[in-house]
Design a protein around this motif. Structure first.
Motif, PDB file in Angstrom:
ATOM      1  N   GLU A  95     -51.486 -32.285 -31.608  1.00 33.59           N
ATOM      2  CA  GLU A  95     -50.780 -31.853 -30.412  1.00 33.59           C
ATOM      3  C   GLU A  95     -49.456 -31.172 -30.791  1.00 33.59           C
ATOM      4  OE1 GLU A  95     -50.003 -34.913 -27.507  1.00 33.59           O
ATOM      5  OE2 GLU A  95     -49.589 -33.431 -25.955  1.00 33.59           O
ATOM      6  N   VAL A  96     -48.723 -31.789 -31.727  1.00 30.57           N
ATOM      7  CA  VAL A  96     -47.458 -31.207 -32.196  1.00 30.57           C
ATOM      8  C   VAL A  96     -47.705 -29.815 -32.773  1.00 30.57           C
ATOM      9  CG1 VAL A  96     -45.630 -31.436 -33.939  1.00 30.57           C
ATOM     10  CG2 VAL A  96     -46.350 -33.435 -32.621  1.00 30.57           C
ATOM     11  N   GLN A  97     -48.754 -29.718 -33.585  1.00 33.13           N
ATOM     12  CA  GLN A  97     -49.117 -28.454 -34.219  1.00 33.13           C
ATOM     13  C   GLN A  97     -49.444 -27.388 -33.170  1.00 33.13           C
ATOM     14  OE1 GLN A  97     -52.091 -29.591 -37.167  1.00 33.13           O
ATOM     15  NE2 GLN A  97     -52.403 -27.427 -37.621  1.00 33.13           N
ATOM     16  N   LEU A  98     -50.236 -27.788 -32.175  1.00 32.39           N
ATOM     17  CA  LEU A  98     -50.677 -26.844 -31.140  1.00 32.39           C
ATOM     18  C   LEU A  98     -49.515 -26.394 -30.251  1.00 32.39           C
ATOM     19  CD1 LEU A  98     -54.043 -28.564 -30.282  1.00 32.39           C
ATOM     20  CD2 LEU A  98     -53.810 -26.190 -31.003  1.00 32.39           C
ATOM     21  N   ILE A  99     -48.625 -27.329 -29.944  1.00 32.02           N
ATOM     22  CA  ILE A  99     -47.481 -26.965 -29.102  1.00 32.02           C
ATOM     23  C   ILE A  99     -46.566 -25.992 -29.847  1.00 32.02           C
ATOM     24  CG2 ILE A  99     -45.352 -27.893 -28.054  1.00 32.02           C
ATOM     25  CD1 ILE A  99     -47.135 -30.321 -27.178  1.00 32.02           C
ATOM     26  N   ALA A 100     -46.391 -26.219 -31.157  1.00 29.21           N
ATOM     27  CA  ALA A 100     -45.578 -25.304 -31.966  1.00 29.21           C
ATOM     28  C   ALA A 100     -46.233 -23.918 -32.005  1.00 29.21           C
ATOM     29  CB  ALA A 100     -45.410 -25.861 -33.378  1.00 29.21           C
ATOM     30  N   LEU A 101     -47.555 -23.909 -32.149  1.00 28.61           N
ATOM     31  CA  LEU A 101     -48.286 -22.647 -32.186  1.00 28.61           C
ATOM     32  C   LEU A 101     -48.171 -21.920 -30.844  1.00 28.61           C
ATOM     33  CD1 LEU A 101     -50.164 -20.843 -33.868  1.00 28.61           C
ATOM     34  CD2 LEU A 101     -52.090 -22.227 -33.104  1.00 28.61           C
ATOM     35  N   ARG A 102     -48.251 -22.687 -29.759  1.00 30.49           N
ATOM     36  CA  ARG A 102     -48.132 -22.077 -28.433  1.00 30.49           C
ATOM     37  C   ARG A 102     -46.750 -21.422 -28.258  1.00 30.49           C
ATOM     38  NH1 ARG A 102     -48.619 -25.679 -23.083  1.00 30.49           N
ATOM     39  NH2 ARG A 102     -46.778 -26.600 -24.004  1.00 30.49           N
ATOM     40  N   GLN A 103     -45.717 -22.125 -28.721  1.00 30.38           N
ATOM     41  CA  GLN A 103     -44.363 -21.571 -28.629  1.00 30.38           C
ATOM     42  C   GLN A 103     -44.248 -20.273 -29.410  1.00 30.38           C
ATOM     43  OE1 GLN A 103     -41.781 -24.678 -29.934  1.00 30.38           O
ATOM     44  NE2 GLN A 103     -41.335 -25.356 -27.861  1.00 30.38           N
ATOM     45  N   ARG A 104     -44.795 -20.293 -30.635  1.00 28.67           N
ATOM     46  CA  ARG A 104     -44.704 -19.112 -31.489  1.00 28.67           C
ATOM     47  C   ARG A 104     -45.431 -17.932 -30.844  1.00 28.67           C
ATOM     48  NH1 ARG A 104     -47.785 -19.105 -36.795  1.00 28.67           N
ATOM     49  NH2 ARG A 104     -48.879 -17.465 -35.698  1.00 28.67           N
ATOM     50  N   LEU A 105     -46.634 -18.211 -30.334  1.00 29.76           N
ATOM     51  CA  LEU A 105     -47.434 -17.143 -29.724  1.00 29.76           C
ATOM     52  C   LEU A 105     -46.757 -16.588 -28.474  1.00 29.76           C
ATOM     53  CD1 LEU A 105     -51.006 -18.628 -30.101  1.00 29.76           C
ATOM     54  CD2 LEU A 105     -50.212 -16.481 -31.076  1.00 29.76           C
ATOM     55  N   THR A 106     -46.222 -17.486 -27.658  1.00 27.87           N
ATOM     56  CA  THR A 106     -45.547 -17.038 -26.442  1.00 27.87           C
ATOM     57  C   THR A 106     -44.393 -16.111 -26.795  1.00 27.87           C
ATOM     58  OG1 THR A 106     -46.085 -19.174 -25.489  1.00 27.87           O
ATOM     59  CG2 THR A 106     -44.511 -17.852 -24.278  1.00 27.87           C
ATOM     60  N   ARG A 107     -43.629 -16.498 -27.828  1.00 28.66           N
ATOM     61  CA  ARG A 107     -42.514 -15.649 -28.271  1.00 28.66           C
ATOM     62  C   ARG A 107     -43.013 -14.313 -28.780  1.00 28.66           C
ATOM     63  NH1 ARG A 107     -39.691 -19.968 -30.602  1.00 28.66           N
ATOM     64  NH2 ARG A 107     -40.770 -19.612 -32.548  1.00 28.66           N
ATOM     65  N   GLU A 108     -44.086 -14.342 -29.594  1.00 27.51           N
ATOM     66  CA  GLU A 108     -44.608 -13.100 -30.165  1.00 27.51           C
ATOM     67  C   GLU A 108     -45.155 -12.172 -29.089  1.00 27.51           C
ATOM     68  OE1 GLU A 108     -47.341 -13.989 -33.317  1.00 27.51           O
ATOM     69  OE2 GLU A 108     -45.741 -14.875 -34.528  1.00 27.51           O
ATOM     70  N   ILE A 109     -45.853 -12.755 -28.120  1.00 22.86           N
ATOM     71  CA  ILE A 109     -46.414 -11.941 -27.040  1.00 22.86           C
ATOM     72  C   ILE A 109     -45.276 -11.317 -26.237  1.00 22.86           C
ATOM     73  CG2 ILE A 109     -47.718 -12.035 -24.863  1.00 22.86           C
ATOM     74  CD1 ILE A 109     -49.479 -14.199 -26.330  1.00 22.86           C
ATOM     75  N   ASP A 110     -44.273 -12.115 -25.945  1.00 17.98           N
ATOM     76  CA  ASP A 110     -43.081 -11.607 -25.253  1.00 17.98           C
ATOM     77  C   ASP A 110     -42.464 -10.423 -25.969  1.00 17.98           C
ATOM     78  OD1 ASP A 110     -43.041 -13.235 -23.135  1.00 17.98           O
ATOM     79  OD2 ASP A 110     -41.096 -14.152 -23.567  1.00 17.98           O
ATOM     80  N   SER A 111     -42.242 -10.585 -27.276  1.00 21.14           N
ATOM     81  CA  SER A 111     -41.525  -9.529 -27.985  1.00 21.14           C
ATOM     82  C   SER A 111     -42.414  -8.316 -28.194  1.00 21.14           C
ATOM     83  CB  SER A 111     -40.939 -10.044 -29.301  1.00 21.14           C
ATOM     84  OG  SER A 111     -41.973 -10.256 -30.228  1.00 21.14           O
ATOM     85  N   SER A 112     -43.746  -8.497 -28.367  1.00 24.18           N
ATOM     86  CA  SER A 112     -44.566  -7.302 -28.537  1.00 24.18           C
ATOM     87  C   SER A 112     -44.744  -6.581 -27.204  1.00 24.18           C
ATOM     88  CB  SER A 112     -45.913  -7.608 -29.203  1.00 24.18           C
ATOM     89  OG  SER A 112     -46.683  -8.452 -28.414  1.00 24.18           O
ATOM     90  N   GLU A 113     -44.717  -7.331 -26.094  1.00 21.18           N
ATOM     91  CA  GLU A 113     -44.763  -6.660 -24.791  1.00 21.18           C
ATOM     92  C   GLU A 113     -43.486  -5.866 -24.535  1.00 21.18           C
ATOM     93  OE1 GLU A 113     -45.809  -9.579 -21.864  1.00 21.18           O
ATOM     94  OE2 GLU A 113     -47.935  -9.411 -22.348  1.00 21.18           O
ATOM     95  N   ARG A 114     -42.375  -6.437 -24.970  1.00 18.36           N
ATOM     96  CA  ARG A 114     -41.107  -5.714 -24.843  1.00 18.36           C
ATOM     97  C   ARG A 114     -41.136  -4.449 -25.696  1.00 18.36           C
ATOM     98  NH1 ARG A 114     -38.081 -10.146 -24.268  1.00 18.36           N
ATOM     99  NH2 ARG A 114     -38.036 -10.546 -26.488  1.00 18.36           N
ATOM    100  N   ALA A 115     -41.650  -4.583 -26.940  1.00 21.35           N
ATOM    101  CA  ALA A 115     -41.722  -3.435 -27.842  1.00 21.35           C
ATOM    102  C   ALA A 115     -42.622  -2.355 -27.255  1.00 21.35           C
ATOM    103  CB  ALA A 115     -42.243  -3.877 -29.210  1.00 21.35           C
ATOM    104  N   LEU A 116     -43.726  -2.777 -26.652  1.00 23.29           N
ATOM    105  CA  LEU A 116     -44.647  -1.822 -26.028  1.00 23.29           C
ATOM    106  C   LEU A 116     -43.960  -1.061 -24.901  1.00 23.29           C
ATOM    107  CD1 LEU A 116     -48.080  -3.629 -25.693  1.00 23.29           C
ATOM    108  CD2 LEU A 116     -47.582  -1.540 -26.936  1.00 23.29           C
ATOM    109  N   ARG A 117     -43.262  -1.794 -24.054  1.00 25.08           N
ATOM    110  CA  ARG A 117     -42.573  -1.144 -22.937  1.00 25.08           C
ATOM    111  C   ARG A 117     -41.545  -0.141 -23.452  1.00 25.08           C
ATOM    112  NH1 ARG A 117     -42.965  -6.027 -20.134  1.00 25.08           N
ATOM    113  NH2 ARG A 117     -41.015  -6.777 -20.985  1.00 25.08           N
TER     114      ARG A 117
END
Ligand SMILES: [Zn+2]
Length: 132
Positions: free
Chosen positions: A10-32
């Motif tokens: 669970e700890v591993q998955l929550i950390a992964l979710r945080q990382r992915l959410t951040r990455e998706i956020d920043s790549s969406e910003r970069a795309l825009r």
């Protein structure tokens, strides 16, 4: 599965979710920023149409992959909370511990995952119906 082991996942998955959410956020910003770069077209002496299209495409592909991965990770976190983590969502057998270590967000055991891939690679219409 032991509660302790599951808590580790669970700890591993929550950390992964945080990382992915951040990455998706920043790549969406970069795309825009890529798409709506102000003054870009008028400042360029040459035709801008072919420029950076490949880069943009791969950025979109990466962000789509990440979104799919994020969905799988969220599904796995939900399964932990529902007490269904580590159980194959297709056949109901326990997922191999080694497989979970490698891909903690998987919903399928190795046999079912392999079956899914084979179905995608070989369309049903090409298969002789020898099992019927
Ligand atoms: Zn299975």
């Amino acid at each position: 599965m032991e509660k302790k082991v599951q808590a580790g996942f669970e700890v591993q998955l929550i950390a992964l979710r945080q990382r992915l959410t951040r990455e998706i956020d920043s790549s969406e910003r970069a795309l825009r920023e890529d798409v709506f770069k102000p003054g870009r077209i008028t400042n360029l002496p040459t035709h801008p149409a072919d420029e950076d299209v490949e880069g943009l495409d791969s950025e979109i592909a990466i962000s789509q992959n990440e979104s799919r991965l994020l969905e799988q990770v969220e599904g796995a976190i939900e399964r932990i909370r529902a007490g269904a983590f580590g159980i194959c969502q297709k056949c109901g057998h326990e997922i191999d511990a080694e497989r979970l270590q490698a891909v903690p967000y998987t919903a399928y055991c190795i046999e079912c995952a392999r079956g899914e891939r084979e179905q995608i690679e070989k369309p049903v219409r090409d298969e002789p119906r020898r099992f019927l």
